[in-house]
Enzyme design. Structure first.
Site, PDB file in Angstrom:
ATOM      1  N   LYS A 160       0.863  -1.191   0.000  1.00  0.00           N
ATOM      2  CA  LYS A 160       0.000   0.000   0.000  1.00  0.00           C
ATOM      3  C   LYS A 160       0.891   1.229   0.000  1.00  0.00           C
ATOM      4  CE  LYS A 160      -4.437   0.972   0.199  1.00  0.00           C
ATOM      5  NZ  LYS A 160      -5.591   0.144  -0.156  1.00  0.00           N
ATOM      6  N   ASP A 201      -7.033   4.462  -4.460  1.00  0.00           N
ATOM      7  CA  ASP A 201      -7.685   4.328  -3.152  1.00  0.00           C
ATOM      8  C   ASP A 201      -8.314   5.703  -2.923  1.00  0.00           C
ATOM      9  OD1 ASP A 201      -7.636   2.223  -0.726  1.00  0.00           O
ATOM     10  OD2 ASP A 201      -7.563   4.209   0.158  1.00  0.00           O
TER      11      ASP A 201
END
Ligand code: GLU
Length: 458
Positions: free
Chosen positions: A138, A178
């Site tokens: 991430k 995201d």
């Protein structure tokens, strides 16, 4: 063969899990979101260690909580007034046991090491659950895209990629979107990566535009996938979305496509929100208005009531959970449902929760849902549709061809059904029937742990 789990084994497993959790707290002080994500997983895994001590012997837990690599870097850029701005960039490459690191990039002022680590940690198990060969990672930045011009966003993303590209590659690490990162940002980052690398490596990013290697259904995937998952939970009780009243927080990509699919399945979605407040439309939300306001005009959700005066706008987000509903889909952000909100939902008769956002319920809230027999679809399972279709995008890029919307949607649907089934089976096998938190965590963990054992201590 049934293994007899002695009390001694049980205690040993509990002590092991506790000691690793303490190590995480000590090594990562002040990272409360990361601690929370680790605690949720670790609490679920005790029965696995009691049944299979080999995972303790191979030090799987000590290794899995430590990212393989963390990069943090300066992102300097010049705003429209000619002023130099500096943001912080991150990429956490958490685990590559089953495939290249895979996970989104979040651009939001709240981003820090704790947030990126919690998201990266969750991603390991989520990606494993999809059944596809993708590891966990991430990244992101504390850059706030809100109110920035397109040129500012381009300059920032180009600067961000000028550092990040060193760590990426279609077989190394594949970011996507995201919160705060959509098709526009991915496009700018892809352009800069291509320019620096001097070649078109389509599979280095997912969530790309359809003209340059993107996949049909990727935009809809997280929201649709979440509704497919909740449909499976409801079907286990002989129910469906038909005629159900639904509250869906957020009004970003996940929320919008969860609303679309829930409406297609005959539900009435009566509320959604943004970071300023929420709208309650008892007649059912007009999705065209929300899409236009959010995807095209980039306005606040409060504008909705100007066009639909029977709807009510309330400032602040928490109150959305006081609206009585049958199904609640938190699709905004982490920790948006606390214990109090969970109790309110239960009092008002909620039947099912599907987590479209990452870690939207606090640990206390999850306990309230589970103790009250609410069907609870945890984020790792319920929102895995986004990354699952990202992996399908990578597959299409490798084959240099593209599938139709219907083909990708059908694959997404069957992946969500498989995630539901494997979570149910793992929960049952390890003595927590119906508890999908435990089921999803165990099912996601075992695949990664076995791959780690097979590859030796690395
Ligand atoms: N950000 C999404 C998630 O939380 C998608 C990641 C991806 O497509 O790689 O799973």
């Amino acid at each position: 063969m049934t293994t007899v789990i002695t009390e001694e084994r049980q205690t040993e497993a509990q002590q092991y899990v506790q000691s690793v959790y303490e190590l995480v707290i000590q090594r990562n002080p002040h990272e409360s979101e990361f601690h929370q994500a680790v605690k949720e997983i670790l609490d679920s895994l005790t029965p696995v260690f009691a049944k299979h001590p080999k995972y303790m012997q191979h030090g799987i837990l000590e290794r899995i909580v430590e990212p393989e690599r963390v990069v943090s870097f300066r992102v300097p850029w010049v705003d429209d007034n000619g002023k130099v701005q500096v943001n912080r960039g991150f990429r956490v490459q958490f685990n590559s046991a089953i495939g290249p690191y895979k996970g989104g990039l979040r651009f939001h002022p709240s981003v820090n090491a704790s947030i990126i680590k919690f998201l990266g940690f969750e991603q390991i198990f989520k990606n494993s659950l999809t059944g596809q060969p993708i590891g966990g990672g991430k990244g992101g930045s504390d850059f706030d895209p809100k109110g920035k011009s397109d040129l500012e966003i381009m300059r920032f993303t180009q600067s961000f990629m000028t550092e990040l590209y060193k760590y990426l590659g279609p077989d190394i690490d594949v970011p996507a979107g995201d919160i705060g990162v959509g098709a526009k940002e991915i496009g700018f980052m892809f352009g800069q990566y291509k320019r620096i690398r001097g070649g078109n490596e389509a599979g280095v990013l997912t969530g790309k535009g359809l003209l340059y290697g993107g996949s049909l259904t990727r935009t809809e995937a997280t929201g649709y996938g979440c509704v497919y998952f909740v449909s499976e939970m409801l079907a286990s009780k002989g129910q469906s979305f038909q005629d159900k009243t639904v509250v869906i927080s957020g009004s970003g990509n996940v929320s919008i496509y969860a609303i679309e699919k829930a409406q297609q399945l005959g539900a009435k979605v009566i509320a959604c929100s943004d970071s300023n407040g929420y709208i309650h439309d008892p007649q059912g939300i007009n999705l065209q208005t929300v899409k236009r306001l959010k995807e095209v005009e980039r306005k606040r959700i409060s504008e909705y009531v100007k066009e639909h005066p029977h709807a009510v706008y309330t400032e602040g987000c928490k109150g959305i959970w006081s609206i009585p509903c049958d199904i609640a889909l938190p699709c905004a952000t982490q920790n948006e449902i606390d214990e109090q909100a969970a109790k309110l939902l239960v009092e008002n008769g909620v039947v099912a929760i599907g987590e479209g956002a990452n870690m939207p319920s606090t640990l206390e809230a999850i306990e309230v849902f589970l103790n009250n027999q609410v069907l609870f679809g945890p984020a790792k399972a319920a929102n895995a549709g986004g990354v699952a279709v990202s992996a399908l995008e990578m597959a299409q890029n490798s084959m240099r061809l593209s599938w139709t919307f219907e083909e990708v949607d059908a694959k997404l649907h069957s992946i969500m059904k498989n995630i539901y089934q494997s979570s149910v089976s793992a929960a049952e096998e390890y003595g927590h029937p119906g508890n999908l938190v435990v089921g999803a965590n165990i099912s996601g963990f075992i695949k990664v742990a076995d791959a780690m054992i097979a590859q030796g201590v690395v």
